[in-house]
Design a protein around this motif. Structure first.
Motif, PDB file in Angstrom:
ATOM      1  N   UNK A 104       0.843  -1.207   0.000  1.00  0.00           N
ATOM      2  CA  UNK A 104       0.000   0.000   0.000  1.00  0.00           C
ATOM      3  C   UNK A 104       0.872   1.249   0.000  1.00  0.00           C
ATOM      4  N   UNK A 105       0.281   2.350  -0.361  1.00  0.00           N
ATOM      5  CA  UNK A 105       1.023   3.602  -0.415  1.00  0.00           C
ATOM      6  C   UNK A 105       0.945   4.332   0.915  1.00  0.00           C
ATOM      7  N   UNK A 106       2.070   4.895   1.329  1.00  0.00           N
ATOM      8  CA  UNK A 106       2.114   5.633   2.594  1.00  0.00           C
ATOM      9  C   UNK A 106       1.284   6.918   2.490  1.00  0.00           C
ATOM     10  N   UNK A 107       0.606   7.253   3.571  1.00  0.00           N
ATOM     11  CA  UNK A 107      -0.078   8.550   3.626  1.00  0.00           C
ATOM     12  C   UNK A 107       0.979   9.649   3.681  1.00  0.00           C
ATOM     13  N   UNK A 108       0.665  10.832   3.172  1.00  0.00           N
ATOM     14  CA  UNK A 108       1.643  11.922   3.234  1.00  0.00           C
ATOM     15  C   UNK A 108       2.074  12.191   4.673  1.00  0.00           C
ATOM     16  N   UNK A 127      -1.975   3.481   8.758  1.00  0.00           N
ATOM     17  CA  UNK A 127      -2.121   4.650   7.885  1.00  0.00           C
ATOM     18  C   UNK A 127      -2.017   4.305   6.399  1.00  0.00           C
ATOM     19  N   UNK A 128      -1.068   3.451   6.035  1.00  0.00           N
ATOM     20  CA  UNK A 128      -0.887   3.205   4.599  1.00  0.00           C
ATOM     21  C   UNK A 128      -2.072   2.435   4.012  1.00  0.00           C
ATOM     22  N   UNK A 171      -5.049   4.881   3.898  1.00  0.00           N
ATOM     23  CA  UNK A 171      -4.844   5.869   2.839  1.00  0.00           C
ATOM     24  C   UNK A 171      -5.016   5.226   1.464  1.00  0.00           C
ATOM     25  N   UNK A 172      -4.466   4.052   1.282  1.00  0.00           N
ATOM     26  CA  UNK A 172      -4.578   3.371  -0.011  1.00  0.00           C
ATOM     27  C   UNK A 172      -6.023   2.999  -0.311  1.00  0.00           C
TER      28      UNK A 172
END
Ligand SMILES: [Zn+2]
Lengths: 173, 204
Positions: free
Chosen positions: A56-60, B37-38, B41-42
């Motif tokens: 998954x992509x990290x949140x800012x 969080x990831x 967020x994803x």
């Protein structure tokens, strides 16, 4: 071929672990003997492995800072309630445990009481609570009473002096 | 994937205490944030696409979670509960018309070109295959082509490691619905990614 069609329609469900009982057993039996359906199942499974391996992509980075700020806005008690009875002589407040204004007010109360004591003498002091209870909550009152009783017992004792010291430490800190 | 339930439960219990005491002790909650969080967020990004909006909604999700924490009865169910909060916020956003679902930005990579973290090597998928940037791009593109509900299920299941009933609870649907969404997504992705997943490596 119709048998393969039946199996093919259920391979994805099998691959995601959604089949039970007899249908599941049929798919398993068939893919053991049919290499085409087995290859198809393998492709579906590899698709799942590919997805599992996709991170998954990290949140800012600023996201957490924003959350912390907003959580701090959440009414956050000015003090942690500690149940105390009336402070005894010899009771010592912990440094840095009370907001600055508390020490300023407590010290102001002590100064006020000392002034009253000087002006009127000990007999004119009356009920000390009345002097300071105007805006004080329970806990503040307890603190002030601590000081007051210290002053009452021994004016300018180290307890009263400590209040002054606290206020200046808090002010500077 | 999966998660260490005991560890999460302990963190949630600690965060709850901090929240009730209103002491502002964000340590345990910070650990929960770092953990989820990831994924959150994803997931949100897979639904609303716009990075900035997704970041805002991620923030809203955790703030709402903090505020609702004292009402969470089952500490061990924190993850599903958190995703449910996120899913509700996404739903409200879509209803309000602020979220645009049809943007063609990649779901998983920032338009700023930010790279995904290196995936953990999984058995069954050759390392050189995972290392291929081109293939990662293909996976993102393929995910983008899915309907939103399928994409949500894929993110929760494959990237967060959630089980079907947990996803069902988060999405407010039956587990059977989640299963068929995952199965349909798998079929579609298998076709989109055929050049990577068709092979004769283990044919007997
Ligand atoms: Zn067959």
């Amino acid at each position: 071929m119709t048998k393969c069609d039946f199996i093919r329609d259920r391979l994805a469900e099998y691959a995601v672990g959604g089949l039970r009982g007899r249908v599941r057993a049929r798919v398993e039996a068939h893919t053991r003997t049919c290499s085409e359906c087995r290859a198809e199942l393998r492709a579906l499974e590899r698709t799942g492995e590919l997805l599992d391996a996709t991170a998954p992509q990290e949140a800012p980075a600023e996201t957490w800072e924003g959350i912390q700020e907003r959580i701090a806005l959440h009414p956050r008690g000015e003090r942690r309630r500690e149940t105390r009875g009336r402070p005894k002589l010899g009771w010592r407040p912990k440094l840095g445990w009370r907001p600055r204004w508390a020490w300023v007010m407590a010290t102001a109360a002590v100064v006020l009481v000392l002034m009253v004591a000087v002006l009127l003498g000990p007999l004119g002091l009356g009920e000390p609570r009345l002097v300071v209870a105007l805006e004080a909550d329970e806990e503040m009152q307890a603190t002030m009473e601590g000081h007051l009783s210290a002053v009452w017992a021994a004016p300018l004792s180290d307890m009263a002096a400590l209040g002054l010291q606290m206020a200046s430490v808090e002010e500077n800190g | 994937m999966g998660e260490d339930r005991d560890e999460v439960r302990e963190l949630v219990v600690r965060a709850k205490v901090a929240c009730r005491a209103r002491s502002g002790d964000g340590e345990a909650f910070g650990a929960l944030y770092r953990r989820y969080q990831s994924g959150i967020y994803t997931f949100i990004r897979s639904q609303v696409r716009e990075a900035e909006l997704a970041a805002d909604l991620t923030q809203d999700t955790f703030v709402r979670a903090w505020e609702s924490l004292p009402r969470l009865r089952k500490e061990g169910a924190f993850r599903g509960w958190l995703y449910r909060i996120a899913a509700n916020l996404v739903r409200d956003e879509v209803k309000s018309g602020r979220a645009r679902l049809e943007v063609t930005e990649s779901t998983l990579a920032g338009e700023d070109g930010s790279r995904l973290p290196e995936p953990a090597g999984k058995e069954g998928v050759p390392e050189e295959m995972l290392a291929s940037e081109e293939m990662k791009e293909e996976v993102r593109r393929a995910l983008d082509s899915l309907p939103a509900e399928q994409r949500a299920a894929v993110v929760m299941h494959h990237m967060e490691g959630m089980g079907m009933s947990e996803i069902a609870e988060a999405m407010g649907v039956r587990p059977g619905t989640v299963m068929s969404r995952l199965a349909r997504a798998r079929e579609a992705l298998r076709k989109e990614l055929s050049r990577y997943v068709e092979g004769s490596d283990d044919e007997v």
